[in-house]
Design an enzyme around this catalytic site. Structure first.
Site, PDB file in Angstrom:
ATOM      1  N   GLU A  54      31.333 -43.667 -23.018  1.00  0.00           N
ATOM      2  CA  GLU A  54      32.419 -42.678 -23.034  1.00  0.00           C
ATOM      3  C   GLU A  54      33.700 -43.281 -23.612  1.00  0.00           C
ATOM      4  O   GLU A  54      33.937 -44.473 -23.423  1.00  0.00           O
ATOM      5  CB  GLU A  54      32.667 -42.141 -21.605  1.00  0.00           C
ATOM      6  CG  GLU A  54      33.086 -43.209 -20.617  1.00  0.00           C
ATOM      7  CD  GLU A  54      33.135 -42.706 -19.171  1.00  0.00           C
ATOM      8  OE1 GLU A  54      32.189 -42.019 -18.720  1.00  0.00           O
ATOM      9  OE2 GLU A  54      34.126 -43.024 -18.493  1.00  0.00           O
ATOM     10  N   HIS A 104      35.455 -37.545 -17.578  1.00  0.00           N
ATOM     11  CA  HIS A 104      35.732 -38.582 -16.559  1.00  0.00           C
ATOM     12  C   HIS A 104      37.092 -38.302 -15.918  1.00  0.00           C
ATOM     13  O   HIS A 104      38.017 -39.106 -16.026  1.00  0.00           O
ATOM     14  CB  HIS A 104      35.690 -39.998 -17.165  1.00  0.00           C
ATOM     15  CG  HIS A 104      35.545 -41.063 -16.110  1.00  0.00           C
ATOM     16  ND1 HIS A 104      34.971 -42.275 -16.335  1.00  0.00           N
ATOM     17  CD2 HIS A 104      35.904 -41.077 -14.786  1.00  0.00           C
ATOM     18  CE1 HIS A 104      34.986 -43.003 -15.222  1.00  0.00           C
ATOM     19  NE2 HIS A 104      35.543 -42.289 -14.266  1.00  0.00           N
ATOM     20  N   ARG A 115      29.104 -43.409 -11.886  1.00  0.00           N
ATOM     21  CA  ARG A 115      29.150 -44.174 -13.125  1.00  0.00           C
ATOM     22  C   ARG A 115      27.902 -43.831 -13.922  1.00  0.00           C
ATOM     23  O   ARG A 115      26.822 -43.640 -13.349  1.00  0.00           O
ATOM     24  CB  ARG A 115      29.149 -45.682 -12.832  1.00  0.00           C
ATOM     25  CG  ARG A 115      30.499 -46.225 -12.370  1.00  0.00           C
ATOM     26  CD  ARG A 115      31.502 -46.285 -13.523  1.00  0.00           C
ATOM     27  NE  ARG A 115      32.744 -46.930 -13.150  1.00  0.00           N
ATOM     28  CZ  ARG A 115      33.829 -46.314 -12.685  1.00  0.00           C
ATOM     29  NH1 ARG A 115      33.815 -44.995 -12.515  1.00  0.00           N
ATOM     30  NH2 ARG A 115      34.916 -46.983 -12.399  1.00  0.00           N
ATOM     31  N   ARG A 157      32.634 -43.444   0.566  1.00  0.00           N
ATOM     32  CA  ARG A 157      33.809 -42.594   0.809  1.00  0.00           C
ATOM     33  C   ARG A 157      33.655 -41.235   0.122  1.00  0.00           C
ATOM     34  O   ARG A 157      33.858 -40.183   0.735  1.00  0.00           O
ATOM     35  CB  ARG A 157      35.062 -43.310   0.281  1.00  0.00           C
ATOM     36  CG  ARG A 157      35.424 -44.542   1.080  1.00  0.00           C
ATOM     37  CD  ARG A 157      36.484 -45.344   0.369  1.00  0.00           C
ATOM     38  NE  ARG A 157      35.939 -46.010  -0.794  1.00  0.00           N
ATOM     39  CZ  ARG A 157      35.903 -47.341  -0.963  1.00  0.00           C
ATOM     40  NH1 ARG A 157      36.424 -48.127  -0.056  1.00  0.00           N
ATOM     41  NH2 ARG A 157      35.382 -47.869  -2.041  1.00  0.00           N
TER      42      ARG A 157
END
Ligand code: NAP
Length: 315
Positions: A263, A281, A234, A155
């Site tokens: 993170e 992020h 990721r 997507r």
């Protein structure tokens, strides 16, 4: 009416917390000082887990909840959920795909432009007074018309490609099979070949055991000293040590990263590198999208407890 019991793994915005607290008895795992003791106490009563993509649900957490029937993830990535436990116990899992796709693609393109046109250092040049004292900012590189490789045409990868077409870029992609809707974009079966024919390599893969460190030293070597990596997927998809070595050794030109191992405590080598653009992020981090994600996360819980099909099932 008795309320169902939810184990909540991490914080949500207030517009989700209010409705959750109203509908369920919510056990706040992340606030517990002694998390093991907390789980031992509340786990036996838990009907569903509400979590986030970055937090998931571990094997131990799932095992501590013997009545658990459903895990609702806020986020599209479910790599931190122990799916094997869910499969073996018939636990349903949902995520929040689609509603965040356009925002993540927006930030991926913004990161490419900011990295290559060096908008951060250029702004610092203005603010520091260097423009007045030293003159023009050093020239950067052109983005429009260059070659993009998209590793993982799902997507988000597809939405990135659609945007890059507007920049007149030549687009190639890699996935497990050629994708409909990608006509005019070259399908390349492996990451090394894709990198070899790309100026900018976008990493938009799902994170699975098979994709772990798929962007490795060989891929970076193939990308070459003028190439850049943009990772919005990721951290596990990129071998960070190989990436840092390549950045520090000038074997690639730069990297723009929204995701990091460990993170928010990233490898300090990233903080001193000058050819990186770092993001917290935040690909889906707009008010509109976070509201839509929260609603979908809650709607999946509602559907589960109503005995209806999940809106966006993973399992
Ligand atoms: P998606 O629609 O599931 O697409 C994932 C893509 O990965 C698919 O094209 C799939 O190819 C490919 N893939 C999976 N395993 C592969 C393998 N072994 N080799 C090659 N390709 C493989 O996912 P999405 O919604 O676009 O999300 C993409 C990534 O973005 C995920 O990692 C997600 O966690 C991350 N994400 C990040 C943020 C952020 O804030 N930065 C926000 C949302 C999502 P096939 O179709 O051929 O299997």
């Amino acid at each position: 009416m008795t309320k169902h019991h939810i184990l909540q793994v991490g914080a949500y915005p207030e517009w989700d917390q209010g409705p959750l607290d109203a509908a369920y008895t919510v056990h706040r795992w992340w606030e517990a000082a002694d998390k093991d003791a907390f789980l031992a106490k509340v786990g036996p009563g838990v009907d569903a887990i509400a979590t986030r993509g970055d937090l998931g649900a571990s094997e131990a957490m799932i095992a501590a909840c013997p009545k658990l029937k459903m895990i609702s993830v806020f986020g599209v990535g479910y790599d931190a959920v122990h799916l094997a436990s869910c499969r073996s116990r018939g636990i349903r899992v949902s995520n929040t795909p689609d509603v965040l796709t356009e925002d993540v693609a927006d930030i991926a393109v913004a990161m490419l432009l900011a990295l290559v046109r060096r908008t951060g250092p250029a702004e610092a040049w203005v603010r520091s007074g260097d423009w007045a004292t030293k003159g023009m900012f050093p020239l950067t590189r052109k983005v429009s018309g260059t070659r993009a490789g998209i590793l993982g045409l799902g997507r988000i990868g597809m939405a990135i490609g659609r945007r890059l077409q507007g920049f007149g870029m030549e687009i190639a992609y890699s996935a497990r099979s050629p994708k409909p809707g990608a006509e005019g974009w070259a399908f390349v079966p492996d990451a090394v070949t894709l990198a070899k024919q790309s100026d900018h390599l976008f990493v938009a893969l799902a994170a699975t055991p098979e994709t772990r460190h798929i962007v490795n030293a060989t891929v970076l070597q193939a990308l070459g000293p003028e190439g850049t990596v943009i990772n919005i997927s990721r951290a596990a998809n990129v071998d960070e040590t190989a990436l840092l070595d390549a950045l520090e050794g000038g074997r690639i030109a730069g990297a723009a990263l929204d995701v990091f191992e460990g993170e928010p405590n990233l490898n300090p080598r990233f903080l001193t590198a000058t050819n990186v653009l770092l993001q917290p992020h935040h690909g889906s981090g707009t008010i509109e999208t976070r509201k839509a994600m929260g609603k979908l996360m809650r709607d999946n819980l509602t559907a589960h407890f109503a005995g209806q099909p999940l809106l966006t099932p993973v399992l």
